[in-house]
Motif scaffolding. Structure first.
Motif, PDB file in Angstrom:
ATOM      1  N   LEU A  68       4.830  -9.046  18.616  1.00 27.85           N
ATOM      2  CA  LEU A  68       6.161  -8.445  18.658  1.00 27.85           C
ATOM      3  C   LEU A  68       6.091  -7.067  17.999  1.00 27.85           C
ATOM      4  O   LEU A  68       6.072  -6.945  16.773  1.00 27.85           O
ATOM      5  N   ASP A  69       6.065  -6.046  18.815  1.00 30.04           N
ATOM      6  CA  ASP A  69       5.872  -4.677  18.330  1.00 30.04           C
ATOM      7  C   ASP A  69       7.229  -4.025  18.094  1.00 30.04           C
ATOM      8  O   ASP A  69       8.020  -3.840  19.019  1.00 30.04           O
ATOM      9  N   PHE A  70       7.486  -3.676  16.836  1.00 28.76           N
ATOM     10  CA  PHE A  70       8.737  -2.980  16.509  1.00 28.76           C
ATOM     11  C   PHE A  70       8.432  -1.672  15.766  1.00 28.76           C
ATOM     12  O   PHE A  70       9.170  -1.233  14.885  1.00 28.76           O
ATOM     13  N   SER A  71       7.343  -1.029  16.166  1.00 29.81           N
ATOM     14  CA  SER A  71       6.918   0.209  15.503  1.00 29.81           C
ATOM     15  C   SER A  71       7.941   1.323  15.605  1.00 29.81           C
ATOM     16  O   SER A  71       7.974   2.233  14.769  1.00 29.81           O
ATOM     17  N   LYS A  72       8.802   1.264  16.629  1.00 30.48           N
ATOM     18  CA  LYS A  72       9.807   2.317  16.802  1.00 30.48           C
ATOM     19  C   LYS A  72      10.943   2.223  15.787  1.00 30.48           C
ATOM     20  O   LYS A  72      11.739   3.158  15.663  1.00 30.48           O
ATOM     21  N   LEU A  73      11.022   1.112  15.067  1.00 28.51           N
ATOM     22  CA  LEU A  73      12.008   1.009  13.995  1.00 28.51           C
ATOM     23  C   LEU A  73      11.485   1.774  12.786  1.00 28.51           C
ATOM     24  O   LEU A  73      10.517   1.369  12.149  1.00 28.51           O
ATOM     25  N   THR A  74      12.120   2.860  12.445  1.00 23.30           N
ATOM     26  CA  THR A  74      11.633   3.726  11.368  1.00 23.30           C
ATOM     27  C   THR A  74      12.592   3.816  10.179  1.00 23.30           C
ATOM     28  O   THR A  74      12.268   4.452   9.179  1.00 23.30           O
ATOM     29  N   LYS A  75      13.731   3.190  10.278  1.00 20.71           N
ATOM     30  CA  LYS A  75      14.707   3.253   9.193  1.00 20.71           C
ATOM     31  C   LYS A  75      14.316   2.293   8.078  1.00 20.71           C
ATOM     32  O   LYS A  75      14.011   1.126   8.309  1.00 20.71           O
ATOM     33  N   SER A  76      14.348   2.784   6.854  1.00 21.56           N
ATOM     34  CA  SER A  76      14.019   1.935   5.709  1.00 21.56           C
ATOM     35  C   SER A  76      15.065   0.848   5.529  1.00 21.56           C
ATOM     36  O   SER A  76      16.254   1.050   5.800  1.00 21.56           O
ATOM     37  N   GLY A  77      14.619  -0.297   5.059  1.00 25.02           N
ATOM     38  CA  GLY A  77      15.544  -1.398   4.821  1.00 25.02           C
ATOM     39  C   GLY A  77      14.818  -2.721   4.700  1.00 25.02           C
ATOM     40  O   GLY A  77      13.590  -2.800   4.762  1.00 25.02           O
ATOM     41  N   SER A  78      15.622  -3.783   4.488  1.00 20.48           N
ATOM     42  CA  SER A  78      15.104  -5.144   4.427  1.00 20.48           C
ATOM     43  C   SER A  78      15.519  -5.862   5.703  1.00 20.48           C
ATOM     44  O   SER A  78      16.701  -5.847   6.062  1.00 20.48           O
TER      45      SER A  78
ATOM     46  N   VAL B  92      10.736  -2.373   5.166  1.00 19.08           N
ATOM     47  CA  VAL B  92      10.214  -1.160   5.783  1.00 19.08           C
ATOM     48  C   VAL B  92      10.588  -0.033   4.831  1.00 19.08           C
ATOM     49  O   VAL B  92      11.777   0.190   4.567  1.00 19.08           O
ATOM     50  N   ASP B  93       9.580   0.654   4.314  1.00 22.05           N
ATOM     51  CA  ASP B  93       9.863   1.674   3.305  1.00 22.05           C
ATOM     52  C   ASP B  93       8.617   2.540   3.117  1.00 22.05           C
ATOM     53  O   ASP B  93       7.493   2.032   3.146  1.00 22.05           O
ATOM     54  N   ALA B  94       8.821   3.818   2.903  1.00 20.78           N
ATOM     55  CA  ALA B  94       7.697   4.746   2.740  1.00 20.78           C
ATOM     56  C   ALA B  94       6.887   4.432   1.495  1.00 20.78           C
ATOM     57  O   ALA B  94       5.710   4.793   1.411  1.00 20.78           O
ATOM     58  N   ARG B  95       7.493   3.749   0.541  1.00 17.27           N
ATOM     59  CA  ARG B  95       6.803   3.459  -0.719  1.00 17.27           C
ATOM     60  C   ARG B  95       6.523   1.966  -0.886  1.00 17.27           C
ATOM     61  O   ARG B  95       6.318   1.487  -1.996  1.00 17.27           O
ATOM     62  N   VAL B  96       6.459   1.268   0.223  1.00 13.43           N
ATOM     63  CA  VAL B  96       6.347  -0.183   0.167  1.00 13.43           C
ATOM     64  C   VAL B  96       5.037  -0.652  -0.456  1.00 13.43           C
ATOM     65  O   VAL B  96       4.964  -1.752  -1.012  1.00 13.43           O
ATOM     66  N   TYR B  97       3.982   0.165  -0.400  1.00 13.77           N
ATOM     67  CA  TYR B  97       2.699  -0.235  -0.970  1.00 13.77           C
ATOM     68  C   TYR B  97       2.448   0.361  -2.346  1.00 13.77           C
ATOM     69  O   TYR B  97       1.374   0.126  -2.934  1.00 13.77           O
ATOM     70  N   ASP B  98       3.400   1.118  -2.861  1.00 10.22           N
ATOM     71  CA  ASP B  98       3.219   1.740  -4.169  1.00 10.22           C
ATOM     72  C   ASP B  98       2.998   0.675  -5.245  1.00 10.22           C
ATOM     73  O   ASP B  98       3.737  -0.315  -5.332  1.00 10.22           O
ATOM     74  N   GLY B  99       2.005   0.898  -6.078  1.00  7.91           N
ATOM     75  CA  GLY B  99       1.732   0.000  -7.198  1.00  7.91           C
ATOM     76  C   GLY B  99       0.869  -1.194  -6.866  1.00  7.91           C
ATOM     77  O   GLY B  99       0.427  -1.905  -7.771  1.00  7.91           O
ATOM     78  N   ALA B 100       0.608  -1.443  -5.578  1.00  3.66           N
ATOM     79  CA  ALA B 100      -0.150  -2.638  -5.207  1.00  3.66           C
ATOM     80  C   ALA B 100      -1.591  -2.570  -5.691  1.00  3.66           C
ATOM     81  O   ALA B 100      -2.150  -3.568  -6.159  1.00  3.66           O
ATOM     82  N   ALA B 101      -2.232  -1.415  -5.571  1.00  7.83           N
ATOM     83  CA  ALA B 101      -3.615  -1.287  -6.032  1.00  7.83           C
ATOM     84  C   ALA B 101      -3.700  -1.500  -7.536  1.00  7.83           C
ATOM     85  O   ALA B 101      -4.592  -2.204  -8.035  1.00  7.83           O
ATOM     86  N   ASP B 102      -2.781  -0.909  -8.281  1.00  8.29           N
ATOM     87  CA  ASP B 102      -2.747  -1.107  -9.729  1.00  8.29           C
ATOM     88  C   ASP B 102      -2.498  -2.571 -10.081  1.00  8.29           C
ATOM     89  O   ASP B 102      -3.057  -3.092 -11.048  1.00  8.29           O
ATOM     90  N   PHE B 103      -1.658  -3.247  -9.299  1.00  2.98           N
ATOM     91  CA  PHE B 103      -1.375  -4.663  -9.530  1.00  2.98           C
ATOM     92  C   PHE B 103      -2.664  -5.480  -9.447  1.00  2.98           C
ATOM     93  O   PHE B 103      -2.904  -6.367 -10.271  1.00  2.98           O
ATOM     94  N   CYS B 104      -3.502  -5.195  -8.474  1.00  2.00           N
ATOM     95  CA  CYS B 104      -4.731  -5.960  -8.296  1.00  2.00           C
ATOM     96  C   CYS B 104      -5.750  -5.694  -9.396  1.00  2.00           C
ATOM     97  O   CYS B 104      -6.663  -6.515  -9.604  1.00  2.00           O
ATOM     98  N   LEU B 105      -5.613  -4.584 -10.120  1.00  2.00           N
ATOM     99  CA  LEU B 105      -6.483  -4.352 -11.272  1.00  2.00           C
ATOM    100  C   LEU B 105      -6.274  -5.404 -12.361  1.00  2.00           C
ATOM    101  O   LEU B 105      -7.154  -5.615 -13.205  1.00  2.00           O
ATOM    102  N   ARG B 106      -5.123  -6.076 -12.338  1.00  2.00           N
ATOM    103  CA  ARG B 106      -4.902  -7.141 -13.325  1.00  2.00           C
ATOM    104  C   ARG B 106      -5.982  -8.207 -13.221  1.00  2.00           C
ATOM    105  O   ARG B 106      -6.461  -8.740 -14.226  1.00  2.00           O
TER     106      ARG B 106
END
Length: 590
Positions: free
Chosen positions: A88-98, A113-127
């Motif tokens: 199910l491809d919904f790549s054309k949905l570009t508006k941020s939200g839940s 869907v959010d431009a910063r959705v992956y922020d902090g994930a790499a640092d989290f895995c350093l735990r």
């Protein structure tokens, strides 16, 4: 970290969607979320006979309003537990939200869907990396394995004491391998080199809370470098392994182990380039280069990144980078880990990839065309990592799962040679792509032991190829591999402990921290699903709780969230380090 609070808020919006007992269709999504400008695909799967799907909707998670409607497209047929699947491809949905994906019969968990959705994930895995530290363990605020160790197979008399304390425990046992530690160290260093903005400074060098004006990922990488220096203490000395599978006597919180026959010391195996094993089973080692190459490349990159911070330490790294490479040249071949009382060991059979990376890394810190010539020669000996061609592998047979050297070498070449090496990356990806297009999950990576590590590495290879070539034709495959790790799989589970928060992630992994003390192993990537044929032939697996994923198991592939299943649910240090690089890359994308 400045983005951590936002990241935590985003995680709280995700949670598992539990289906009624009679449900026969499911929608699998990336529980971590999607970027507005990225590929966004969910997978619909059904166990109903003659199931089909024509359309689907994306609905606002808070209001229920339909924000986008799409066609289901091609039916991919049966896969694993499902009789029918659709992408199910919904790549054309570009508006941020839940949002949720909704069909006539089911709906997905909430995702962002959010431009910063992956922020902090790499640092989290350093735990998880900090929690795996040996010597001083900051999570426990206590020390362990401080008496290591006594030598075996070396040029010195057996049982000679050397200082081998430190480093990381390999998985949820307390063995320590140079091959996995050097690979993990390299990926942490490369993650900082390529994506420094992904990491903050919340911990001291010893792993305890507190800033020290050094990004935490560099502190963690230096912990690895310190131990690698101990394992290569002289120009012609290189050790390969600390401990053996006598470690598996039982689950315990890290402490001083006294069951190796010499007080609290553990055996330290020397790199001889010949078969080793103190008991019934022996490995099939043919040389030293696979370990030496990995060590050399980690030291070279460490020198590059640390020379401005600690010149004296960096000089040690530079010297050892050269001596490790010399050992690899002297004894070409693969240096496998040593088994103990069980027949399992890391069966690494390739080594030219490691020497390729070592040569180009040395060129980076000491430019010399001879290094590039040597690296290109090694690259041509293994243009495609062999598991990609064979679609199978023994345990860690082709390690570190993809050829990191191809990426680094291509960056240092021009003209026809550069195109040649980039074509090596593409050739491997295209082989997997042909397999992946045959099923709805775009699954082309085999379900060998540690399949999640292979998936992470292969997604990174796709990313590297796209960066080098500007060719985005495999981007959906790249994203499908990433999505698989975070819930777009038959079980609907993320394979990273605690990421994202309040979603379906491992809760009962094969880990003493969780099993004995209920300590969270935040950020740990578990091994991942294995073929049913592998699972049915493994020794010593017992499930201790009812299988919450029973309806999604199949003859094809198995995954359990049960500490009794060490084959699919054991977190690994090196897999997590590779994921840290990939998550940092995902955060970096603009």
């Amino acid at each position: 970290m400045k983005n951590f609070l936002l990241f935590s808020c985003l995680l709280l919006l995700a949670f598992s969607f539990r289906s009624p007992a009679d449900q026969q269709t499911w929608v699998r999504v990336n529980l971590l979320g999607y970027r507005p400008d990225g590929v966004k695909v969910a997978v619909w799967g059904s166990k109903a006979p003659d199931a089909s799907l024509r359309t689907f909707s994306v609905v606002d998670a808070e209001t229920g309003a339909v924000v986008w409607t799409g066609k289901a497209g091609k039916a991919f047929g049966a896969y694993g537990p499902f009789t029918q699947t659709y992408r199910l491809d919904f790549s054309k949905l570009t508006k941020s939200g839940s949002y949720r994906i909704k069909t006539e019969t089911t709906e997905s968990p909430v995702f962002r869907v959010d431009a910063r959705v992956y922020d902090g994930a790499a640092d989290f895995c350093l735990r998880y990396m900090r929690q795996q530290r040996s010597g001083f363990n900051p999570y426990l605020n206590d020390s362990c394995h401080t008496h290591d160790g006594y030598t075996m197979y070396g040029p010195m008399p057996d049982s000679t004491h050397i200082d081998a304390s430190g480093g990381w425990h390999d998985a949820s046992d307390y063995l320590q391998y140079v091959t996995t530690s050097a690979n993990a160290t390299y990926h942490l260093l490369a993650a900082y080199r390529d994506f420094p903005e992904a990491f903050g400074d919340q911990h001291q060098a010893n792993g305890l809370a507190g800033r020290n004006q050094t990004p935490d990922v560099l502190d963690e990488a230096r912990w690895g470098l310190d131990w690698l220096l101990k394992m290569h203490p002289k120009d012609d000395w290189l050790f390969n392994q600390l401990g053996d599978d006598r470690d598996h006597a039982g689950m315990r919180i890290p402490k001083e182990d006294n069951f190796y026959g010499k007080g609290f010391e553990r055996p330290v195996y020397f790199c001889t380039g010949q078969p080793q094993g103190l008991f019934k089973y022996k490995n099939r080692a043919t040389g030293v280069a696979s370990t030496a190459g990995k060590v050399s490349s980690a030291f070279s990159l460490g020198y590059q990144l640390l020379q401005a911070r600690d010149a004296g330490y960096a000089q040690k790294l530079q010297h050892r980078a050269n001596t490790a490479y010399a050992l690899g040249l002297k004894k070409p071949g693969a240096c496998q880990t040593a088994p103990g009382r069980a027949p399992y060991f890391y069966e690494e059979d390739n080594w030219t990839d490691d020497m390729e990376l070592a040569a180009v890394a040395l060129h980076t810190i000491n430019p010399n065309p001879a290094y590039l010539t040597q690296a290109l020669g090694y690259a041509r000996q293994e243009p495609v990592t062999p598991w990609i061609i064979a679609d199978t592998a023994r345990h860690y047979q082709w390690y570190p799962f993809v050829n990191v050297g191809h990426y680094e070498l291509a960056k240092n070449l021009t003209g026809k040679s550069r195109k040649e090496v980039i074509a090596f990356l593409r050739q491997g990806i295209d082989i997997v792509w042909k397999r992946a297009q045959q099923n709805g999950f775009y699954r082309g990576v085999p379900f060998t032991w540690c399949s999640n590590n292979l998936t992470t590495s292969f997604a990174t290879q796709c990313y590297w190829y796209r960066q080098l070539s500007g060719d985005a034709r495999y981007e959906e495959l790249e994203q499908a591999c990433f999505d698989w790790l975070f819930g777009c799989n038959p079980w609907g589970s993320s394979f990273v402990y605690g990421l994202p928060g309040n979603a379906d992630t491992p809760t009962d992994p094969h880990s003493a921290f969780t099993h004995l003390k209920k300590y969270p192993i935040d950020g740990g990537l578990v091994d991942g699903p294995v073929y049913g044929s592998i699972y049915r032939n493994l020794i010593g697996i017992t499930l201790y709780e009812p299988d919450e994923y029973a309806e999604f198991q199949s003859k094809l592939v198995i995954y359990h969230d049960d500490y009794g299943d060490y084959s699919t649910n054991e977190p690994t240090m090196d897999g997590t380090a590779s994921l840290i690089y990939l998550l940092a890359a995902k955060q970096h994308r603009k």
